[in-house]
Write an enzyme that holds these catalytic residues in place. Structure first.
Site, PDB file in Angstrom:
ATOM      1  N   SER A 100       0.489  -1.552  -0.283  1.00 35.75           N
ATOM      2  CA  SER A 100      -0.273   0.210   0.148  1.00 35.75           C
ATOM      3  C   SER A 100       1.191   1.703   0.126  1.00 35.75           C
ATOM      4  O   SER A 100       1.455   1.446  -1.044  1.00 35.75           O
ATOM      5  CB  SER A 100      -1.197   0.434   0.482  1.00 35.75           C
ATOM      6  OG  SER A 100      -2.027   1.213   1.113  1.00 35.75           O
ATOM      7  N   ASP A 240      -2.541   6.189  -3.337  1.00 31.06           N
ATOM      8  CA  ASP A 240      -1.984   4.996  -2.590  1.00 31.06           C
ATOM      9  C   ASP A 240      -0.882   4.074  -3.816  1.00 31.06           C
ATOM     10  O   ASP A 240      -1.423   4.531  -4.466  1.00 31.06           O
ATOM     11  CB  ASP A 240      -1.797   5.085  -1.346  1.00 31.06           C
ATOM     12  CG  ASP A 240      -3.212   3.858  -1.706  1.00 31.06           C
ATOM     13  OD1 ASP A 240      -3.418   3.580  -2.156  1.00 31.06           O
ATOM     14  OD2 ASP A 240      -3.241   2.670  -0.346  1.00 31.06           O
ATOM     15  N   ASP A 242      -1.429   1.275  -3.706  1.00 28.01           N
ATOM     16  CA  ASP A 242      -2.440  -0.012  -4.590  1.00 28.01           C
ATOM     17  C   ASP A 242      -3.838   0.330  -5.276  1.00 28.01           C
ATOM     18  O   ASP A 242      -4.487  -0.072  -5.427  1.00 28.01           O
ATOM     19  CB  ASP A 242      -2.366  -1.064  -2.915  1.00 28.01           C
ATOM     20  CG  ASP A 242      -3.331  -0.588  -2.525  1.00 28.01           C
ATOM     21  OD1 ASP A 242      -3.168   0.296  -1.721  1.00 28.01           O
ATOM     22  OD2 ASP A 242      -3.448  -1.869  -1.885  1.00 28.01           O
ATOM     23  N   ASP A 244      -6.182   1.424  -3.423  1.00 25.55           N
ATOM     24  CA  ASP A 244      -7.101   1.560  -2.467  1.00 25.55           C
ATOM     25  C   ASP A 244      -8.037   3.023  -2.294  1.00 25.55           C
ATOM     26  O   ASP A 244      -9.034   2.315  -1.136  1.00 25.55           O
ATOM     27  CB  ASP A 244      -7.426   0.342  -1.661  1.00 25.55           C
ATOM     28  CG  ASP A 244      -6.331  -0.060  -0.897  1.00 25.55           C
ATOM     29  OD1 ASP A 244      -5.468   1.506  -0.559  1.00 25.55           O
ATOM     30  OD2 ASP A 244      -6.451  -1.107   0.389  1.00 25.55           O
TER      31      ASP A 244
END
Length: 442
Positions: A100, A240, A242, A244
């Protein structure tokens, strides 16, 4: 039993704490627990742009295949794309290799079940038990029963098509700056917004394996802010590593965090008569301003523990269609089963376009109360949280604030940190309180 899972999967320094050997064992265990009972079982795997992703992907896929389960390798895709594609492709589980917003040296592995939901504590404990026993007694099929690796390079396109179906309008006339954090949103958001008609200025969209989250993305908003002002853009969007999560910057260069995004979107839904159960789910970290906003708008606010999995659990248990975190994880339950940065961006843009207002006007609907957060690095989080001197200091600070604010102390679920947060009307007062508490803990 020790837990190897944190609040969002397993994380650690790649090849030191999160090793290929561990990834292989996880692959075997997850395949056995989640997929092996099905006919023609298959698990999807996606990753972000970290250089260690290839190594961990190979080991995880090998472990899954050794249990007789096929693998769909989807390459670099956002985490929410894996949640969606696992359902879309009728796979029996999904895996994401990402840390992340963490630094490049870290990596992580998290899993979704066949419905696209993050795993329950009970399932994670079952998987952990096989990994920690260090005795490999799981089945090892041979011959034609060994799993296969199937490369699917159209995952991004399928996910983008899903997003476009949701957003039927166009963004003609809008100027948008997008920071992809040199991560999983790279090559996705720029094209998506351009296809919808926007003029797009793209930042941090050239990943090289080592520059993910490097002074960019939702944890470093300065460059985005500067570009929004320089290009006189309508809005800035940051993801960010990833993708999400999503944060925004208004046309004045001011941060629009997850709390404000949820306030804007929940009011829009309520005004349209679409806010199911008239609820908004946040967390204990949600700003006092969001709680007051909901009270004024007649929206029921519910707070959960930190983590979008807990937000989703609340949405599933007690109703509601929108929830999330101040950090930018926002869940629109009708459309996806996890925090979805690109989807959140499109929803916010939809509200912005339909209201025909500036982003700053929408953001100012919610007053943000001063909030100070300090992360204290510790060797042992449990001992820190149980320290009497620290506990007494927290009680004193709470008594001093009374009804004018609050203190929240919690251990990080993914890092060796204890987070101390204070919120109130007087920024100088809460800064002093947090500073004193941090000194006591150290």
């Amino acid at each position: 039993m020790s837990r190897i899972f944190g609040t969002d999967g397993i994380r650690g320094i790649a090849n030191k704490e999160l090793t290929p050997e561990l990834a292989f064992e996880l692959g075997r265990s997850v395949a056995y627990v989640l997929a092996s009972q099905y006919e023609e079982p298959v698990i999807t795997i996606g990753k972000d742009t970290r250089i260690s992703g290839d190594m961990l992907e190979a080991a995880l896929a090998a472990g899954i295949c050794s249990s007789g389960v096929d693998v769909y390798l989807l390459g670099v895709v956002p985490t929410p794309a894996i949640a969606y594609l696992t359902r879309h492709l009728k796979a029996h589980a999904g895996a994401v290799i990402s840390a992340s917003h963490n630094k490049m040296e870290d990596n992580g592995i998290k899993f979704f079940n066949k419905y696209g939901y993050k795993l329950s504590d009970e399932i994670e404990d079952e998987i952990s038990s096989f990994v920690l026993e260090r005795k490999d007694e799981l089945p090892r099929p041979t011959g034609k029963n060994v799993g296969r690796i199937i490369l699917l390079d159209k995952g991004k396109d399928i996910y983008s098509s899903f997003l476009k179906k949701f957003f039927s309008d166009n963004l003609n006339g809008m100027k948008i700056v997008v920071d992809s954090a040199n991560g999983a949103a790279s090559g996705v958001m720029h094209k998506l917004l351009k296809d919808l008609g926007a003029e797009v200025i793209s930042l941090s969209d050239e990943p090289n394996g080592t520059n993910i989250n490097d002074d960019c993305g939702s944890t470093h908003m300065e460059n985005l802010r500067d570009h929004v002002i320089q290009y006189k853009a309508d809005i800035g969007i940051a993801h960010d590593g990833d993708a999400d999560r999503m944060l925004a910057v208004d046309e004045l260069g001011r941060l629009v965090d997850g709390d404000k995004i949820m306030a804007i979107c929940s009011k829009y839904l309520k005004d349209k008569g679409k806010l199911t159960d008239n609820k908004l789910v946040g967390t204990v970290m949600s700003n006092l301003g969001l709680r007051k906003f909901c009270q004024e708008e007649g929206i029921e606010f519910i707070a959960t523990n930190v983590g979008d999995r807990y937000v989703l659990e609340e949405l599933q248990k007690n109703g509601g269609i929108i929830g999330g975190e101040q950090s930018g994880h926002v869940i629109f339950k009708e459309f996806n089963t996890t925090g979805d940065g690109p989807l959140t961006a499109l929803f916010l843009l939809k509200v912005l376009k339909e209201n025909k207002k500036k982003m700053s006007q929408l953001a100012d609907m919610m007053k943000t109360y001063p909030q100070v957060l300090v992360n204290v690095k510790v060797k042992d989080k449990d001992k820190g949280m149980e320290n009497k001197v620290f506990i007494d200091g927290v009680k004193e600070a709470e008594a001093l604030l009374g009804d004018r604010g609050r203190i929240l102390v919690r251990p990080s679920g993914t890092e060796p940190l204890i987070r101390i947060m204070a919120e109130g009307e007087d920024i100088e007062e809460i800064e002093e309180l947090v500073s004193k508490l941090a000194r006591k803990l150290r």
